[in-house]
Motif scaffolding. Structure first.
Motif, mmCIF file in Angstrom:
data_model
loop_
_atom_site.group_PDB
_atom_site.id
_atom_site.type_symbol
_atom_site.label_atom_id
_atom_site.label_comp_id
_atom_site.label_asym_id
_atom_site.label_seq_id
_atom_site.Cartn_x
_atom_site.Cartn_y
_atom_site.Cartn_z
ATOM 1 N N UNK A 1 -10.390 -3.293 -5.423
ATOM 2 C CA UNK A 1 -11.241 -2.718 -4.384
ATOM 3 C C UNK A 1 -11.482 -1.257 -4.724
ATOM 4 N N UNK A 2 -12.751 -0.883 -4.890
ATOM 5 C CA UNK A 2 -13.114 0.506 -5.133
ATOM 6 C C UNK A 2 -13.510 1.101 -3.787
ATOM 7 N N UNK A 3 -12.648 1.945 -3.271
ATOM 8 C CA UNK A 3 -12.731 2.440 -1.894
ATOM 9 C C UNK A 3 -13.554 3.717 -1.782
ATOM 10 N N UNK A 4 -14.635 3.629 -1.000
ATOM 11 C CA UNK A 4 -15.458 4.804 -0.731
ATOM 12 C C UNK A 4 -15.620 5.084 0.761
ATOM 13 N N UNK B 1 -13.129 3.685 3.799
ATOM 14 C CA UNK B 1 -11.916 3.665 4.625
ATOM 15 C C UNK B 1 -12.191 3.103 6.007
ATOM 16 N N UNK B 2 -11.380 3.393 6.978
ATOM 17 C CA UNK B 2 -11.579 2.909 8.332
ATOM 18 C C UNK B 2 -11.508 1.397 8.451
ATOM 19 N N UNK B 3 -12.438 0.819 9.212
ATOM 20 C CA UNK B 3 -12.446 -0.617 9.492
ATOM 21 C C UNK B 3 -12.603 -1.452 8.223
ATOM 22 N N UNK B 4 -13.353 -0.934 7.252
ATOM 23 C CA UNK B 4 -13.539 -1.686 6.011
ATOM 24 C C UNK B 4 -12.228 -1.829 5.254
ATOM 25 N N UNK B 5 -11.488 -0.758 5.119
ATOM 26 C CA UNK B 5 -10.196 -0.823 4.427
ATOM 27 C C UNK B 5 -9.250 -1.768 5.153
ATOM 28 N N UNK B 6 -9.259 -1.715 6.482
ATOM 29 C CA UNK B 6 -8.386 -2.587 7.267
ATOM 30 C C UNK B 6 -8.715 -4.061 7.028
ATOM 31 N N UNK B 7 -9.992 -4.367 6.820
ATOM 32 C CA UNK B 7 -10.400 -5.747 6.560
ATOM 33 C C UNK B 7 -10.091 -6.164 5.122
ATOM 34 N N UNK B 8 -10.145 -5.218 4.219
ATOM 35 C CA UNK B 8 -9.900 -5.525 2.804
ATOM 36 C C UNK B 8 -8.438 -5.902 2.554
ATOM 37 N N UNK B 9 -7.517 -5.187 3.163
ATOM 38 C CA UNK B 9 -6.091 -5.340 2.838
ATOM 39 C C UNK B 9 -5.587 -6.779 2.937
ATOM 40 N N UNK B 10 -5.900 -7.545 4.000
ATOM 41 C CA UNK B 10 -5.417 -8.927 4.050
ATOM 42 C C UNK B 10 -6.072 -9.833 3.015
ATOM 43 N N UNK B 11 -7.193 -9.370 2.442
ATOM 44 C CA UNK B 11 -7.929 -10.175 1.468
ATOM 45 C C UNK B 11 -7.618 -9.816 0.021
ATOM 46 N N UNK B 12 -6.706 -8.876 -0.173
ATOM 47 C CA UNK B 12 -6.310 -8.524 -1.536
ATOM 48 C C UNK B 12 -5.449 -9.628 -2.145
ATOM 49 N N UNK B 13 -5.579 -9.803 -3.439
ATOM 50 C CA UNK B 13 -4.755 -10.776 -4.144
ATOM 51 C C UNK B 13 -3.432 -10.136 -4.556
ATOM 52 N N UNK C 1 -0.749 -8.359 -6.533
ATOM 53 C CA UNK C 1 -0.841 -7.330 -7.566
ATOM 54 C C UNK C 1 -2.258 -6.756 -7.699
ATOM 55 N N UNK C 2 -2.985 -6.740 -6.584
ATOM 56 C CA UNK C 2 -4.307 -6.127 -6.589
ATOM 57 C C UNK C 2 -4.217 -4.616 -6.716
ATOM 58 N N UNK C 3 -5.361 -4.005 -7.017
ATOM 59 C CA UNK C 3 -5.414 -2.541 -7.178
ATOM 60 C C UNK C 3 -6.539 -1.961 -6.330
ATOM 61 N N UNK D 1 1.848 -8.119 -0.705
ATOM 62 C CA UNK D 1 1.073 -8.556 -1.864
ATOM 63 C C UNK D 1 1.253 -7.658 -3.077
ATOM 64 N N UNK D 2 2.170 -6.701 -2.978
ATOM 65 C CA UNK D 2 2.460 -5.781 -4.087
ATOM 66 C C UNK D 2 1.190 -5.108 -4.610
ATOM 67 N N UNK D 3 0.380 -4.650 -3.679
ATOM 68 C CA UNK D 3 -0.878 -3.995 -4.023
ATOM 69 C C UNK D 3 -0.628 -2.531 -4.356
ATOM 70 N N UNK D 4 -1.295 -2.054 -5.396
ATOM 71 C CA UNK D 4 -1.169 -0.642 -5.782
ATOM 72 C C UNK D 4 -2.402 0.123 -5.299
ATOM 73 N N UNK D 5 -2.167 1.197 -4.553
ATOM 74 C CA UNK D 5 -3.244 2.074 -4.087
ATOM 75 C C UNK D 5 -3.086 3.423 -4.782
#
Length: 254
Positions: free
Chosen positions: A138-141, A143-155, A157-159, A186-190
């Protein structure tokens, strides 16, 4: 600078692999449009979010000219009724202007899909529709509601490359993010980044992008406001998402 930002954020921060799924918010912006093209060149599945509908409605240049005339009229008009009518017309013009964006992303830049986040009542469901197997990058530009929706959909070891958070810049009280535990589960790296830390890679960047530009495999879109008198409006448009690509002001065309 946008090109170098896109290069560093995607290749250095996201560590992409062929075949991965990539989601980019504010993808019609100066950086987002290039990130998407880099991802497609690598063989990734790419979807972006914009604030527009998925078709072209009217010529963009003519609409921008009309919007500029409305702005000039509103600055001088003292009749509140006339000003109200003009303001409504201006808002309609902006909506029509935005209709062109998603079509640009799919047809000119070659992305797999794009959606208008303003039309989605449930961003989580929208992301599941476009990414049924989840998001690797996920290339984040925004934040807010979009980031909140993205997090549960990350695979697993996502980045996530945190490039910008434009939805929060003008808020008196920033929005909170509720789904942070997904980072753990999900061991996601931010990773946040600034392009200034990557300028030592500029020769490598030029070595990669120049052949792609010459071969027509990499392009860029500029949003040009003509005349210094239109610079304030162009600047304000950045915060409402009106621009498509890099916003520049042409002081003189000769």
């Amino acid at each position: 600078m946008p090109g170098m930002t896109a290069y560093a954020g995607f290749y250095e921060v996201c560590s992409p692999k062929k075949g991965e799924t990539v989601f980019i918010s504010a993808v019609s912006g100066a950086v987002g449009q290039l990130v998407g093209q880099f991802a497609k060149l690598m063989g990734c599945y790419v979807v972006g979010s914009v604030g527009s509908k998925d078709k072209v409605f009217l010529n963009q240049d003519s609409i921008l000219a009309e919007i500029s005339l409305c702005d000039q009229y509103l600055m001088s008009e003292e009749d509140h009724i006339c000003a109200s009518v003009t303001q409504n017309y201006r808002l309609d013009l902006i909506e029509h202007f935005e209709l062109a964006r998603a079509d640009l992303l799919k047809n000119k830049l070659g992305f797999d899909n794009a959606f208008n986040y303003k039309e989605e009542h449930d961003l989580n469901s929208a992301l599941k529709r476009y990414f049924p197997d989840g998001i690797d990058i996920y290339f984040e530009n925004v934040e807010g509601k979009m980031l909140d929706a993205v997090l549960p959909n990350m695979r697993l070891h996502g980045r996530i490359a945190a490039c910008g958070m434009i939805s929060q810049y003008n808020l008196e009280q920033v929005e909170g993010v509720k789904n942070l535990f997904c980072l753990v589960a999900k061991r996601v790296r931010v990773q946040g980044f600034g392009v200034g830390h990557y300028y030592h890679l500029y020769p490598k960047f030029m070595e990669i992008v120049l052949p792609l530009i010459r071969e027509g495999k990499l392009t860029h879109v500029e949003d040009i406001a003509e005349g210094l008198e239109n610079a304030p409006g162009a600047l304000i448009g950045l915060f409402s998402g009106r621009n498509i690509g890099k916003q520049v002001v042409a002081v003189a065309l000769d």
